[in-house]
Scaffold this active site. Structure first.
Site, short mmCIF file in Angstrom:
data_model
loop_
_atom_site.label_atom_id
_atom_site.label_comp_id
_atom_site.label_asym_id
_atom_site.label_seq_id
_atom_site.Cartn_x
_atom_site.Cartn_y
_atom_site.Cartn_z
N THR A 191 17.30 11.52 15.54
CA THR A 191 18.37 12.33 16.28
C THR A 191 17.90 13.56 16.95
OG1 THR A 191 18.65 13.20 14.10
CG2 THR A 191 20.69 11.87 15.03
N THR B 257 6.68 15.60 26.33
CA THR B 257 7.55 16.73 26.88
C THR B 257 7.26 17.30 28.34
OG1 THR B 257 8.26 17.90 24.76
CG2 THR B 257 8.16 19.31 26.58
N THR B 258 8.41 17.25 29.10
CA THR B 258 8.29 17.52 30.47
C THR B 258 7.79 19.10 30.69
OG1 THR B 258 10.26 16.34 31.19
CG2 THR B 258 9.36 17.58 32.81
N ASP C 31 3.99 9.21 23.85
CA ASP C 31 4.52 10.57 23.49
C ASP C 31 3.45 11.07 22.50
OD1 ASP C 31 6.02 12.64 22.67
OD2 ASP C 31 7.50 11.49 21.58
N GLY D 95 4.07 13.73 21.16
CA GLY D 95 4.70 14.69 20.13
C GLY D 95 5.61 14.14 19.18
N ASP E 226 1.97 18.02 23.72
CA ASP E 226 2.95 16.98 23.72
C ASP E 226 3.30 16.24 25.14
OD1 ASP E 226 5.45 15.48 23.51
OD2 ASP E 226 6.59 16.83 23.00
N SER F 14 21.34 16.52 21.77
CA SER F 14 22.47 15.62 22.34
C SER F 14 22.46 14.27 22.46
CB SER F 14 22.81 16.14 23.76
OG SER F 14 21.82 15.61 24.64
#
Ligand SMILES: *[C@@H]1O[C@H](CO)[C@@H](O)[C@H](O)[C@H]1NC(C)=O
Ligand SMILES: *[C@@H]1O[C@H](CO)[C@@H](O)[C@H](O)[C@H]1NC(C)=O
Ligand SMILES: *[C@@H]1O[C@H](CO)[C@@H](O)[C@H](O)[C@H]1NC(C)=O
Ligand SMILES: *[C@@H]1O[C@H](CO)[C@@H](O)[C@H](O)[C@H]1NC(C)=O
Length: 487
Positions: free
Chosen positions: A150, A307-308, A108, A110, A304, A153
């Protein structure tokens, strides 16, 4: 998918390891002594004398690892990736501890923390997810400090620790990472055990220097202070398996067989190092430039791999879809997305920094998936994100874009580079087969987490263990996005 029994997988890897890692290092045969008797110097021609002196110099350099030998110690390595759930995540494999315990993790760019699920997770860990066992590592040290991440969700929480980490042929001793024992539902999805953050230390929640950065700042360890990605596309392939070959991650070098032409590097804007930031200079949809001005200010983007999709300011995203006839805001399950007629092939291009190159995103990537309620409509991969009140940039440019380029993340000068994918790389798109077998780096070098160079070459046991593949099919849209966005 064929699964090897674990023990077999590991023994194959060990066998491979010694072979691949046989680093040349001069040594005397054991038990042999050298005569100290002084010999009459043989007569040499000036040319021979020159050659002799050169040989001596090289021998000395080899011994101390200086001069030419300094370059020899440098290295690069790679890791074959796994493409999970039709381009939702790109996974690499690493090893933590002594002996190395191997894990599949999201690579990742990001974020900047490394974490893996603990053996003692108090929340459910899906079947087939490997967990870290501190008591099985002789080099494990707890830092006894809490760690948490965090997001919208969900969350992951645990404690910070230090141990040896190996990835793509490199090893960092005493790397700080988090052993996570609380993970929200959906964060871990087989075979993913955690995440390796590949952005800069100043955005690390742990405050630790990330693995890649320890290597990059240790002079003479990497061939070049950079790492690079080639990511595969499977979202428009038929019969996509849950896990497919994902491309190639290279540490310390670029892989010339995976791109053509020049790498177009653009600096991270001054003072913005943290995420891999690039300023979006131009964005076109169907050939028309979109007005990038937004209430959120500068159109900076985090590049990133974790991130998809691509997130951007709502006012600009609205203008993008306004340029696509028949598009509409999604409702219900598709709230927060836009749909458009699947019959429209949408091409978006992005230009970064002061580059003259407009990089195209293929229509196959802009089309994220069909609207489950109306198959004539498709969900677009660009969606609104609100960065207000955060330090995140206005745009998050994820795999939707990165599958279209060879991408290079360079420490010095701090910059991101893109190049055109080679035919070799393009041929891997949609080409099914087993997700990669365990990958061993082509060379190894170790540094300590403080970034000082270590002298020992070390085997890389970063290996991927093929764990039970889940069912194929499309992951719930929201879950995928949340996962991508968060990290
Ligand atoms: C995990 O649980 C085992 C067995 O109860 C225990 O020995 C070990 O110390 C625990 N590890 C951590 C990191 O809490
Ligand atoms: C370059 O990438 C290809 C495809 O993954 C791989 O087979 C090859 O070994 C890599 N070369 C180097 C030098 O890393
Ligand atoms: C771009 O949008 C901003 C904000 O709506 C507006 O003030 C500006 O005039 C627009 N620029 C162009 C070239 O249309
Ligand atoms: C998937 O998309 C790529 C890029 O647009 C295209 O080259 C390829 O032919 C597509 N594959 C299929 C099976 O449609």
């Amino acid at each position: 998918m064929i699964l090897l029994p674990l023990s077999l997988t590991v023994s194959c890897l060990l066998a491979l390891g010694s072979d691949v890692l046989a680093a040349p290092h001069p040594s005397l045969p054991v038990g042999q002594s050298i005569s100290l008797m002084r010999r009459q110097a043989a007569r040499r021609s000036p040319a021979e004398q020159g050659a002799y002196l050169q040989k001596r110099r090289l021998a000395l350099e080899a011994k101390y690892g200086i001069g030419h030998a300094k370059n020899k110690k440098r290295a690069s390595g790679f890791n074959l990736l796994t493409n999970q759930d039709a381009d939702s995540s790109f996974i690499g494999s690493l090893a933590i501890g002594t002996p190395g315990q191997s894990f599949d993790v999201i690579l990742d760019t990001g974020s900047s923390d490394l974490w893996v699920a603990s053996q003692n997770s108090t929340t459910d860990v899906p079947n087939g997810v490997s967990t870290f066992k501190p008591s099985s590592s002789s080099t494990f040290k707890s830092e006894n400090k809490p760690f948490d991440i965090t997001y919208d969700s969900g969350a992951a929480a645990g404690t910070l620790a230090q141990d040896t980490v190996q990835l793509a042929g490199f090893k960092v001793n005493s790397q700080t990472f988090a052993v996570v024992n609380q993970v929200s539902n959906g964060v871990l999805s087989t075979p993913v055990s955690g995440l390796m953050g590949l952005a800069w230390s100043n955005i690390a929640s742990s405050g630790a220097t990330p693995f890649w950065q320890s290597l990059a700042i240790s002079s003479g360890t990497l061939d070049s202070p950079l790492f690079a990605f080639q990511l595969t596309r499977f979202n428009n392939a038929s019969n996509v398996q849950d896990l497919e070959p994902g491309g190639t991650f290279t540490m310390g070098a670029v892989n010339n067989s995976l791109f053509t032409g020049n790498i177009d590097y653009q600096d991270i804007p001054s003072g913005q190092v943290g995420y891999w930031i690039q300023q979006i200079a131009d964005l076109t949809v169907q050939g028309t430039s979109i007005n990038l001005s937004s209430s959120t200010g500068t159109p900076n983007a985090a590049i990133d791999t974790g991130t998809t999709l691509v997130g951007g300011p709502s006012d600009v995203i609205e203008r993008i879809y306004a340029a696509i006839p028949g598009s509409a805001q999604g409702t219900g399950q598709l709230q927060g997305y836009y749909t458009y007629p699947c019959s429209t092939q949408v091409t978006v291009t992005l230009k970064f920094g002061s580059s003259s190159v407009a990089w195209p995103i293929s229509p196959a990537d802009f089309e994220y998936q069909q609207d489950p309620n109306d198959p004539s409509q498709c969900v677009g991969a660009f969606f609104p994100v609100d960065n207000s009140g955060t330090t995140a940039p206005a745009w998050i440019v994820g795999d939707t874009f990165l599958k279209n380029v060879y991408s290079v993340f360079r420490a010095n000068p701090a910059s991101v580079g893109f190049a055109q994918l080679s035919n070799t790389a393009l041929a891997m798109n949609g080409k099914g087969g087993a997700a990669p077998s365990p990958t061993i780096g082509s060379a190894g070098a170790a540094v300590s987490a403080t970034g000082s160079p270590g002298s020992d070459r070390t085997s890389n046991s970063a290996m991927r263990i093929q764990a039970g593949a889940g069912l194929g099919g499309v992951t719930v849209l929201a879950a995928v996005t949340v996962m991508g966005m968060l990290f």
